[in-house]
Design a protein around this motif. Structure first.
Motif, PDB file in Angstrom:
ATOM      1  N   ALA A   1      57.551  61.052  70.576  1.00  0.00           N
ATOM      2  CA  ALA A   1      56.948  59.788  70.147  1.00  0.00           C
ATOM      3  C   ALA A   1      57.637  58.595  70.814  1.00  0.00           C
ATOM      4  O   ALA A   1      56.967  57.654  71.254  1.00  0.00           O
ATOM      5  N   LEU A   2      58.967  58.617  70.902  1.00  0.00           N
ATOM      6  CA  LEU A   2      59.692  57.527  71.567  1.00  0.00           C
ATOM      7  C   LEU A   2      59.336  57.452  73.046  1.00  0.00           C
ATOM      8  O   LEU A   2      59.203  56.354  73.602  1.00  0.00           O
ATOM      9  N   GLU A   3      59.171  58.596  73.691  1.00  0.00           N
ATOM     10  CA  GLU A   3      58.767  58.626  75.101  1.00  0.00           C
ATOM     11  C   GLU A   3      57.380  58.008  75.277  1.00  0.00           C
ATOM     12  O   GLU A   3      57.140  57.263  76.228  1.00  0.00           O
TER      13      GLU A   3
ATOM     14  N   ASP B   1      63.867  63.807  63.155  1.00  0.00           N
ATOM     15  CA  ASP B   1      62.989  63.664  61.995  1.00  0.00           C
ATOM     16  C   ASP B   1      62.477  62.226  61.870  1.00  0.00           C
ATOM     17  O   ASP B   1      62.856  61.336  62.637  1.00  0.00           O
ATOM     18  N   GLY B   2      61.613  62.013  60.905  1.00  0.00           N
ATOM     19  CA  GLY B   2      60.989  60.702  60.723  1.00  0.00           C
ATOM     20  C   GLY B   2      61.963  59.591  60.387  1.00  0.00           C
ATOM     21  O   GLY B   2      61.795  58.452  60.820  1.00  0.00           O
ATOM     22  N   TYR B   3      62.996  59.906  59.608  1.00  0.00           N
ATOM     23  CA  TYR B   3      63.995  58.899  59.259  1.00  0.00           C
ATOM     24  C   TYR B   3      64.783  58.453  60.493  1.00  0.00           C
ATOM     25  O   TYR B   3      65.000  57.257  60.712  1.00  0.00           O
ATOM     26  N   GLU B   4      65.233  59.425  61.291  1.00  0.00           N
ATOM     27  CA  GLU B   4      65.982  59.115  62.497  1.00  0.00           C
ATOM     28  C   GLU B   4      65.112  58.347  63.498  1.00  0.00           C
ATOM     29  O   GLU B   4      65.563  57.406  64.149  1.00  0.00           O
ATOM     30  N   PHE B   5      63.840  58.729  63.599  1.00  0.00           N
ATOM     31  CA  PHE B   5      62.903  58.037  64.484  1.00  0.00           C
ATOM     32  C   PHE B   5      62.775  56.567  64.071  1.00  0.00           C
ATOM     33  O   PHE B   5      62.863  55.666  64.896  1.00  0.00           O
ATOM     34  N   THR B   6      62.581  56.334  62.769  1.00  0.00           N
ATOM     35  CA  THR B   6      62.423  54.968  62.264  1.00  0.00           C
ATOM     36  C   THR B   6      63.687  54.140  62.513  1.00  0.00           C
ATOM     37  O   THR B   6      63.613  52.983  62.940  1.00  0.00           O
ATOM     38  N   GLU B   7      64.840  54.740  62.267  1.00  0.00           N
ATOM     39  CA  GLU B   7      66.104  54.048  62.510  1.00  0.00           C
ATOM     40  C   GLU B   7      66.271  53.699  63.994  1.00  0.00           C
ATOM     41  O   GLU B   7      66.662  52.580  64.326  1.00  0.00           O
ATOM     42  N   THR B   8      65.935  54.633  64.872  1.00  0.00           N
ATOM     43  CA  THR B   8      66.023  54.395  66.322  1.00  0.00           C
ATOM     44  C   THR B   8      65.060  53.296  66.741  1.00  0.00           C
ATOM     45  O   THR B   8      65.405  52.416  67.536  1.00  0.00           O
ATOM     46  N   LEU B   9      63.856  53.324  66.219  1.00  0.00           N
ATOM     47  CA  LEU B   9      62.831  52.340  66.561  1.00  0.00           C
ATOM     48  C   LEU B   9      63.250  50.932  66.114  1.00  0.00           C
ATOM     49  O   LEU B   9      63.104  49.969  66.860  1.00  0.00           O
ATOM     50  N   ARG B  10      63.795  50.823  64.924  1.00  0.00           N
ATOM     51  CA  ARG B  10      64.214  49.523  64.401  1.00  0.00           C
ATOM     52  C   ARG B  10      65.434  48.968  65.131  1.00  0.00           C
ATOM     53  O   ARG B  10      65.566  47.749  65.265  1.00  0.00           O
ATOM     54  N   SER B  11      66.331  49.826  65.583  1.00  0.00           N
ATOM     55  CA  SER B  11      67.558  49.364  66.244  1.00  0.00           C
ATOM     56  C   SER B  11      67.341  49.017  67.706  1.00  0.00           C
ATOM     57  O   SER B  11      68.183  48.369  68.323  1.00  0.00           O
ATOM     58  N   GLY B  12      66.202  49.460  68.269  1.00  0.00           N
ATOM     59  CA  GLY B  12      65.947  49.263  69.694  1.00  0.00           C
ATOM     60  C   GLY B  12      65.339  47.987  69.975  1.00  0.00           C
ATOM     61  O   GLY B  12      65.322  47.264  70.833  1.00  0.00           O
TER      62      GLY B  12
END
Length: 70
Positions: free
Chosen positions: A37-39, A59-70
């Motif tokens: 999804a990030l790609e 997982d979805g939590y890690e994805f959301t955290e990565t998306l918000r921090s980027g």
């Protein structure tokens, strides 16, 4: 037309969501986990994300955290 990223590791659930979204005039973009999804987000414009929580690799939590921090 709205582009909706469907992030789901279960292939049958992902296909079902894609079919329902397509039938209702949306353009679904499939991804099997958070890393994929990030790609996709690096390459395409997305209006909405439908996200599973329990997935392999990211997982979805890690994805959301990565998306918000980027």
């Amino acid at each position: 037309m709205f582009h909706i990223l469907v992030v789901e590791d279960n292939p049958n659930a992902r296909k079902l969501m894609q079919a329902v979204l397509s039938q209702n005039g949306y353009l679904p973009i499939p991804a099997c986990d958070g890393i994929e999804a990030l790609e996709i987000l690096d390459k395409k414009h997305v209006d909405l994300i439908v996200l599973d929580i329990m997935m392999p690799r990211m997982d979805g939590y890690e994805f959301t955290e990565t998306l918000r921090s980027g």
